[in-house]
Design an enzyme around this catalytic site. Structure first.
Site, PDB file in Angstrom:
ATOM      1  CD  GLU A  11      -3.939   1.108  -3.155  1.00  0.00           C
ATOM      2  OE1 GLU A  11      -5.087   1.174  -2.736  1.00  0.00           O
ATOM      3  OE2 GLU A  11      -3.113   1.862  -2.770  1.00  0.00           O
ATOM      4  CG  ASP A  35      -1.723   1.310   1.255  1.00  0.00           C
ATOM      5  OD1 ASP A  35      -2.574   1.589   0.368  1.00  0.00           O
ATOM      6  OD2 ASP A  35      -1.517   2.176   2.346  1.00  0.00           O
ATOM      7  CG  ASP A  71      -1.029   3.114   5.954  1.00  0.00           C
ATOM      8  OD1 ASP A  71      -2.012   3.698   5.320  1.00  0.00           O
ATOM      9  OD2 ASP A  71      -0.168   3.970   6.365  1.00  0.00           O
TER      10      ASP A  71
END
Length: 400
Positions: free
Chosen positions: A266, A182, A362
């Site tokens: 991501e 992340d 996170d």
């Protein structure tokens, strides 16, 4: 194909010759662009690269520009190729109409013929046409057969990028582990195993130094010698920022690619995330100053370069990089998969309102990213977030 970049250590005469070659390539580019515009206004067809090289031969033999002969013709031909590529992109609708190059913005020059370049790694020197043997800072050994080279200038430093080619077997990763990552601002990268990498924030650290150099430049008369000196100092500060960020990203991506066979991150749209919130006069934006600070913080992390480096290094190691949708990754509980805005209490605190699972926000996002990566690999489908799940829990909420 692999690239190697080294800092050159030329003497005074070689520096003057490189500046002269850079200037001659810029002159050829601008002269060819002006020639193309005149040709178009006269109603004639576009001049191809091969036809333009004939004009280059005339320019090199002309009495008006005899100094073009002092620079290698191959580098000047590459400048014509750059112009031809710029027109190709313009005709295809991928770029704007080519613009004239300015002296203040050096673009460097290239050698496309590998036979003209000699590399003596044992003595850390390289031979280039019209320049002779030149020392360079040898940071590592090259691999493969030399294909071409390009020289560029950044501030007061000259560097050379060498492209090599080699045949290798299909790589197989030595590890079998997978990890989700992340990306963030407070933490540069948080792993699904709970570890994290602290942010470098190099631009933030050198912000005062940059501002000081900018103020000094703004007080100088445009085009004067003092203005050139101040601009050189400002470029050196920016070079320090760029090199520090690149060094940090290379070290981080190398470690990740070597230790994990599968990496899930991501699929962020960084351009959309860093758009200005100023708005227009009719519809002014809100919290513009705060959004501007957030944009600077995001761009200071270098997420785009991180993704690019990680992608080719994972391929080189035989691993796989998986891009997953980022929606609600930090609001989804990894235990019961309940999605709610209330799950994230603060920037760092996560507590599921359904099953009361607690962890760092996170880390939770990294776990969800890894889970989506697994699903994408196994099922071959994208993860679609069910918005109906974003409901407040009731007493009858079941815990999966």
């Amino acid at each position: 194909m692999q690239g190697f970049r080294f800092e050159l250590r030329p003497d005074g005469e070689q520096m003057r010759k490189m500046a002269q070659t850079d200037g001659s390539c810029r002159f050829v580019y601008n002269k060819a662009l002006a020639f193309q515009k005149e040709n178009y206004e006269a109603g004639h067809k576009f001049i191809s690269y091969f036809s333009m090289t004939k004009h280059l031969t005339e320019w090199r033999g002309s009495k008006e520009t005899p100094w073009l002969k002092n620079s290698p013709s191959g580098a000047q031909q590459q400048a014509l190729k750059d112009l031809d590529r710029a027109f190709t992109n313009f005709f295809a609708g991928r770029a704007e109409f080519p613009k004239f190059k300015k002296k203040e913005y050096s673009s460097g020059f290239r050698y496309s013929d590998a036979a003209q370049i000699k590399l003596d790694e044992a003595n850390a020197r390289i031979f280039l046409p019209k320049l002779g043997w030149m020392r360079y800072r040898k940071s590592r050994n090259t691999k493969g057969t030399l294909c071409n080279g390009s020289i560029s200038k950044d501030g007061d430093k000259w560097s050379m990028s060498i492209c090599t080619e080699q045949e290798i077997e299909e790589p197989k990763h030595s590890s079998t582990s997978a990890i989700g990552i992340d990306m963030g601002v407070a933490r540069f990268a948080t792993m699904s195993d709970g570890t994290y990498i602290a942010s470098l924030n190099i631009f933030k650290k050198l912000k005062r130094e940059v501002a000081k150099a900018q103020r000094s430049l703004s007080k100088k008369k445009l085009g004067s010698q003092n203005w050139r000196k101040a601009r050189k100092k400002l470029r050196n500060v920016y070079r320090k920022v760029k090199n520090s960020r690149a060094d940090f990203l290379h070290k981080v991506t190398t470690e990740i690619s070597k230790n994990h066979a599968i990496v899930c991150i991501e699929d962020l749209r960084i351009g959309n995330m860093t758009k200005s919130a100023a708005g227009t006069k009719e519809n002014p934006g809100k919290m513009v100053r705060q959004k501007s600070g957030l944009n600077r913080a995001i761009l200071d992390q270098g997420w785009g370069a991180f993704r690019q480096m990680l992608e080719y290094k994972m391929k080189r190691c035989g691993g796989k990089l998986v891009f997953v949708p980022p929606q609600y990754s930090s609001q989804t509980c990894p235990k019961c998969h309940h999605v709610s805005k209330e799950n994230r209490k603060t920037q760092a605190e996560f507590e599921c309102v359904a099953c009361f699972y607690k962890n760092h926000a996170d880390v939770v996002a990294a776990i969800i990213i890894l889970e989506r990566g697994y699903r994408l690999l196994v099922c071959g489908e994208m993860v679609h977030i069910d918005l109906s799940m974003k409901q407040e829990p009731t007493e009858a909420t079941s815990v999966r």
